[in-house]
Design an enzyme around this catalytic site. Sequence first.
Site, PDB file in Angstrom:
ATOM      1  N   ASN A  76       0.856  -1.195   0.000  1.00 34.35           N
ATOM      2  CA  ASN A  76       0.000   0.000   0.000  1.00 34.35           C
ATOM      3  C   ASN A  76       0.890   1.243   0.000  1.00 34.35           C
ATOM      4  O   ASN A  76       1.713   1.424   0.915  1.00 34.35           O
ATOM      5  CB  ASN A  76      -0.892  -0.044   1.246  1.00 34.35           C
ATOM      6  CG  ASN A  76      -1.826   1.150   1.335  1.00 34.35           C
ATOM      7  OD1 ASN A  76      -1.398   2.281   1.136  1.00 34.35           O
ATOM      8  ND2 ASN A  76      -3.075   0.926   1.657  1.00 34.35           N
TER       9      ASN A  76
ATOM     10  N   ASP B 201      -0.073   4.510  -0.096  1.00 32.82           N
ATOM     11  CA  ASP B 201      -0.760   5.758   0.295  1.00 32.82           C
ATOM     12  C   ASP B 201       0.191   6.760   0.951  1.00 32.82           C
ATOM     13  O   ASP B 201       0.115   7.971   0.711  1.00 32.82           O
ATOM     14  CB  ASP B 201      -1.874   5.465   1.312  1.00 32.82           C
ATOM     15  CG  ASP B 201      -3.036   4.715   0.692  1.00 32.82           C
ATOM     16  OD1 ASP B 201      -3.094   4.621  -0.541  1.00 32.82           O
ATOM     17  OD2 ASP B 201      -3.885   4.230   1.456  1.00 32.82           O
ATOM     18  N   HIS B 202       1.089   6.241   1.809  1.00 31.85           N
ATOM     19  CA  HIS B 202       1.907   7.179   2.587  1.00 31.85           C
ATOM     20  C   HIS B 202       3.100   7.730   1.831  1.00 31.85           C
ATOM     21  O   HIS B 202       3.757   8.659   2.296  1.00 31.85           O
ATOM     22  CB  HIS B 202       2.273   6.565   3.935  1.00 31.85           C
ATOM     23  CG  HIS B 202       1.036   6.340   4.746  1.00 31.85           C
ATOM     24  ND1 HIS B 202       0.151   7.359   5.023  1.00 31.85           N
ATOM     25  CD2 HIS B 202       0.483   5.213   5.257  1.00 31.85           C
ATOM     26  CE1 HIS B 202      -0.877   6.875   5.700  1.00 31.85           C
ATOM     27  NE2 HIS B 202      -0.699   5.573   5.847  1.00 31.85           N
TER      28      HIS B 202
ATOM     29  N   HIS C 196      -5.562   3.732  -1.704  1.00 34.94           N
ATOM     30  CA  HIS C 196      -6.894   4.059  -1.190  1.00 34.94           C
ATOM     31  C   HIS C 196      -7.213   5.473  -1.661  1.00 34.94           C
ATOM     32  O   HIS C 196      -6.597   6.434  -1.197  1.00 34.94           O
ATOM     33  CB  HIS C 196      -6.857   3.964   0.341  1.00 34.94           C
ATOM     34  CG  HIS C 196      -8.184   4.208   0.993  1.00 34.94           C
ATOM     35  ND1 HIS C 196      -8.370   4.057   2.344  1.00 34.94           N
ATOM     36  CD2 HIS C 196      -9.398   4.596   0.489  1.00 34.94           C
ATOM     37  CE1 HIS C 196      -9.638   4.346   2.650  1.00 34.94           C
ATOM     38  NE2 HIS C 196     -10.272   4.681   1.535  1.00 34.94           N
TER      39      HIS C 196
ATOM     40  N   ARG D 197      -9.307   8.104  -1.093  1.00 39.37           N
ATOM     41  CA  ARG D 197     -10.290   8.528  -0.093  1.00 39.37           C
ATOM     42  C   ARG D 197     -11.168   9.642  -0.658  1.00 39.37           C
ATOM     43  O   ARG D 197     -10.765  10.382  -1.550  1.00 39.37           O
ATOM     44  CB  ARG D 197      -9.564   9.060   1.159  1.00 39.37           C
ATOM     45  CG  ARG D 197      -8.877   7.989   1.993  1.00 39.37           C
ATOM     46  CD  ARG D 197      -8.258   8.634   3.213  1.00 39.37           C
ATOM     47  NE  ARG D 197      -9.278   9.235   4.045  1.00 39.37           N
ATOM     48  CZ  ARG D 197      -9.860   8.645   5.098  1.00 39.37           C
ATOM     49  NH1 ARG D 197      -9.471   7.438   5.452  1.00 39.37           N
ATOM     50  NH2 ARG D 197     -10.785   9.259   5.790  1.00 39.37           N
TER      51      ARG D 197
ATOM     52  N   ARG E 279      -6.984  12.727   0.883  1.00 42.77           N
ATOM     53  CA  ARG E 279      -5.939  13.047   1.852  1.00 42.77           C
ATOM     54  C   ARG E 279      -4.539  12.660   1.357  1.00 42.77           C
ATOM     55  O   ARG E 279      -3.571  13.321   1.615  1.00 42.77           O
ATOM     56  CB  ARG E 279      -6.284  12.267   3.118  1.00 42.77           C
ATOM     57  CG  ARG E 279      -5.408  12.472   4.274  1.00 42.77           C
ATOM     58  CD  ARG E 279      -5.722  11.434   5.316  1.00 42.77           C
ATOM     59  NE  ARG E 279      -6.995  11.633   5.961  1.00 42.77           N
ATOM     60  CZ  ARG E 279      -7.473  10.804   6.906  1.00 42.77           C
ATOM     61  NH1 ARG E 279      -6.773   9.757   7.283  1.00 42.77           N
ATOM     62  NH2 ARG E 279      -8.630  11.027   7.470  1.00 42.77           N
ATOM     63  N   HIS E 280      -4.451  11.534   0.674  1.00 33.51           N
ATOM     64  CA  HIS E 280      -3.117  11.123   0.186  1.00 33.51           C
ATOM     65  C   HIS E 280      -3.128  10.864  -1.324  1.00 33.51           C
ATOM     66  O   HIS E 280      -2.688  11.717  -2.087  1.00 33.51           O
ATOM     67  CB  HIS E 280      -2.534   9.960   0.996  1.00 33.51           C
ATOM     68  CG  HIS E 280      -3.514   8.943   1.496  1.00 33.51           C
ATOM     69  ND1 HIS E 280      -4.348   8.242   0.672  1.00 33.51           N
ATOM     70  CD2 HIS E 280      -3.770   8.502   2.761  1.00 33.51           C
ATOM     71  CE1 HIS E 280      -5.066   7.409   1.389  1.00 33.51           C
ATOM     72  NE2 HIS E 280      -4.754   7.548   2.662  1.00 33.51           N
TER      73      HIS E 280
ATOM     74  N   GLU F 215      -8.687   0.704  -3.248  1.00 31.51           N
ATOM     75  CA  GLU F 215      -9.616   0.721  -2.111  1.00 31.51           C
ATOM     76  C   GLU F 215     -10.479   1.971  -2.220  1.00 31.51           C
ATOM     77  O   GLU F 215      -9.963   3.074  -2.410  1.00 31.51           O
ATOM     78  CB  GLU F 215      -8.844   0.789  -0.790  1.00 31.51           C
ATOM     79  CG  GLU F 215      -8.031  -0.441  -0.483  1.00 31.51           C
ATOM     80  CD  GLU F 215      -7.193  -0.287   0.776  1.00 31.51           C
ATOM     81  OE1 GLU F 215      -6.462  -1.218   1.097  1.00 31.51           O
ATOM     82  OE2 GLU F 215      -7.264   0.781   1.421  1.00 31.51           O
TER      83      GLU F 215
ATOM     84  N   THR G 210      -8.197   3.376   8.308  1.00 33.22           N
ATOM     85  CA  THR G 210      -9.442   2.594   8.276  1.00 33.22           C
ATOM     86  C   THR G 210      -9.591   1.827   9.586  1.00 33.22           C
ATOM     87  O   THR G 210      -8.879   0.858   9.826  1.00 33.22           O
ATOM     88  CB  THR G 210      -9.432   1.624   7.073  1.00 33.22           C
ATOM     89  OG1 THR G 210      -8.817   2.283   5.974  1.00 33.22           O
ATOM     90  CG2 THR G 210     -10.820   1.200   6.702  1.00 33.22           C
TER      91      THR G 210
ATOM     92  N   GLU H 190     -11.166  -9.325   2.753  1.00 33.39           N
ATOM     93  CA  GLU H 190      -9.900  -8.992   3.418  1.00 33.39           C
ATOM     94  C   GLU H 190     -10.208  -8.852   4.905  1.00 33.39           C
ATOM     95  O   GLU H 190     -11.071  -8.054   5.294  1.00 33.39           O
ATOM     96  CB  GLU H 190      -9.308  -7.702   2.859  1.00 33.39           C
ATOM     97  CG  GLU H 190      -7.977  -7.357   3.547  1.00 33.39           C
ATOM     98  CD  GLU H 190      -7.159  -6.321   2.801  1.00 33.39           C
ATOM     99  OE1 GLU H 190      -7.146  -6.331   1.549  1.00 33.39           O
ATOM    100  OE2 GLU H 190      -6.536  -5.483   3.478  1.00 33.39           O
TER     101      GLU H 190
ATOM    102  N   HIS I 297      -3.970  -4.537   7.499  1.00 37.45           N
ATOM    103  CA  HIS I 297      -4.013  -3.470   8.501  1.00 37.45           C
ATOM    104  C   HIS I 297      -3.099  -3.679   9.696  1.00 37.45           C
ATOM    105  O   HIS I 297      -3.225  -4.683  10.405  1.00 37.45           O
ATOM    106  CB  HIS I 297      -5.430  -3.196   9.027  1.00 37.45           C
ATOM    107  CG  HIS I 297      -5.586  -1.736   9.349  1.00 37.45           C
ATOM    108  ND1 HIS I 297      -5.159  -1.193  10.526  1.00 37.45           N
ATOM    109  CD2 HIS I 297      -6.050  -0.707   8.609  1.00 37.45           C
ATOM    110  CE1 HIS I 297      -5.377   0.099  10.503  1.00 37.45           C
ATOM    111  NE2 HIS I 297      -5.902   0.429   9.345  1.00 37.45           N
TER     112      HIS I 297
HETATM  113  N1  PXP Z   1      -5.897  -3.075   3.860  1.00 36.79           N
HETATM  114  C1  PXP Z   1      -6.876  -2.145   3.915  1.00 36.79           C
HETATM  115  C2  PXP Z   1      -8.225  -2.521   3.405  1.00 36.79           C
HETATM  116  C3  PXP Z   1      -6.626  -0.854   4.415  1.00 36.79           C
HETATM  117  O1  PXP Z   1      -7.629   0.048   4.465  1.00 36.79           O
HETATM  118  C4  PXP Z   1      -5.327  -0.537   4.847  1.00 36.79           C
HETATM  119  C5  PXP Z   1      -5.028   0.832   5.366  1.00 36.79           C
HETATM  120  O2  PXP Z   1      -5.253   1.785   4.385  1.00 36.79           O
HETATM  121  C6  PXP Z   1      -4.334  -1.524   4.751  1.00 36.79           C
HETATM  122  C7  PXP Z   1      -4.654  -2.794   4.280  1.00 36.79           C
HETATM  123  C8  PXP Z   1      -2.910  -1.264   5.134  1.00 36.79           C
HETATM  124  O3  PXP Z   1      -2.801  -0.979   6.492  1.00 36.79           O
HETATM  125  P1  PXP Z   1      -1.424  -0.493   7.085  1.00 36.79           P
HETATM  126  O4  PXP Z   1      -1.077   0.798   6.413  1.00 36.79           O
HETATM  127  O5  PXP Z   1      -1.695  -0.341   8.530  1.00 36.79           O
HETATM  128  O6  PXP Z   1      -0.407  -1.576   6.784  1.00 36.79           O
END
Ligand code: PXP
Length: 238
Positions: free
Chosen positions: A7, A9-10, A43, A45, A49-50, A69, A100, A150, A191
């Site tokens: 992921n 996003d960050h 994701h 959003r 945000r990102h 997502e 989330t 998931e 997550h």
């Molecule tokens: N899976 C889903 C569905 C999520 O919403 C997220 C967080 O955006 C993640 C996985 C990844 O979580 P983390 O960033 O805590 O590893």
Amino acid sequence: MKRLGVNIDHIATLRNVRSGEHPNPINFAKYAISLGADSITIHLREDRRHIKDNDLKKLSKLKIPLNLEIASNYKMVKIAIRNNPNYVCLVPEKRNELTTEGGLNVIKYYRKIKFIVSKLNSKKIRTCLFINPIIKDVIFSKKINTNCIEIHTGKISNLVKNKKNYTKELRKIKKCAKYANSLGMEVHAGHGMDYKTIKILSKIKEIKEFNIGHFIIGESVSIGLKNVIKKINMFIKK
Ligand code: PXP
């Protein structure tokens, strides 16, 4: 073979604080795949945000397995269909959450989610529902006709991090993973995972895909520091 979804996003979060192009999520996605990631998760959003719409547009044009997502609302579904990612994972979204915070309420929003899943499936997009490890939610996910679920691993990840007893939560995850698999749904987990949680959860044979974001990005920053300082010092300390 189990798969790893990264992921990113960050990477976008970091880029957005200076409103420029660095670090670049598109290059990072390509790099992650070249290093052994199996897919890229973003994701989009509602508050943007990102990840931004333009990131999605660019990523969906690449030959990289893309897992998008989104919240379960029609506006986001339209955007998803327009960009045609390989996979869509429906997640709950709250405006002021840091991340989330839980799984979808597949019982309360059953009709709406079922409609969205059928729309996405008709476009040949693999669907996934982000749910808590609760058997009733697995049953409703099957009724909704999603391809995958998931399992939200936030709770077990926190327990492991805080050195608390996680056996009950692990039992729930195992039970849901086995049951979902027996119903013909593919099982993913996501997550809050880090090295410790992934070591525990990767032993569950029914879980086929792990989606990890924050820890991978955070750990990359730490491990990458050595190379960056070395490179900068090559200019400064010639
Ligand atoms: N899976 C889903 C569905 C999520 O919403 C997220 C967080 O955006 C993640 C996985 C990844 O979580 P983390 O960033 O805590 O590893």
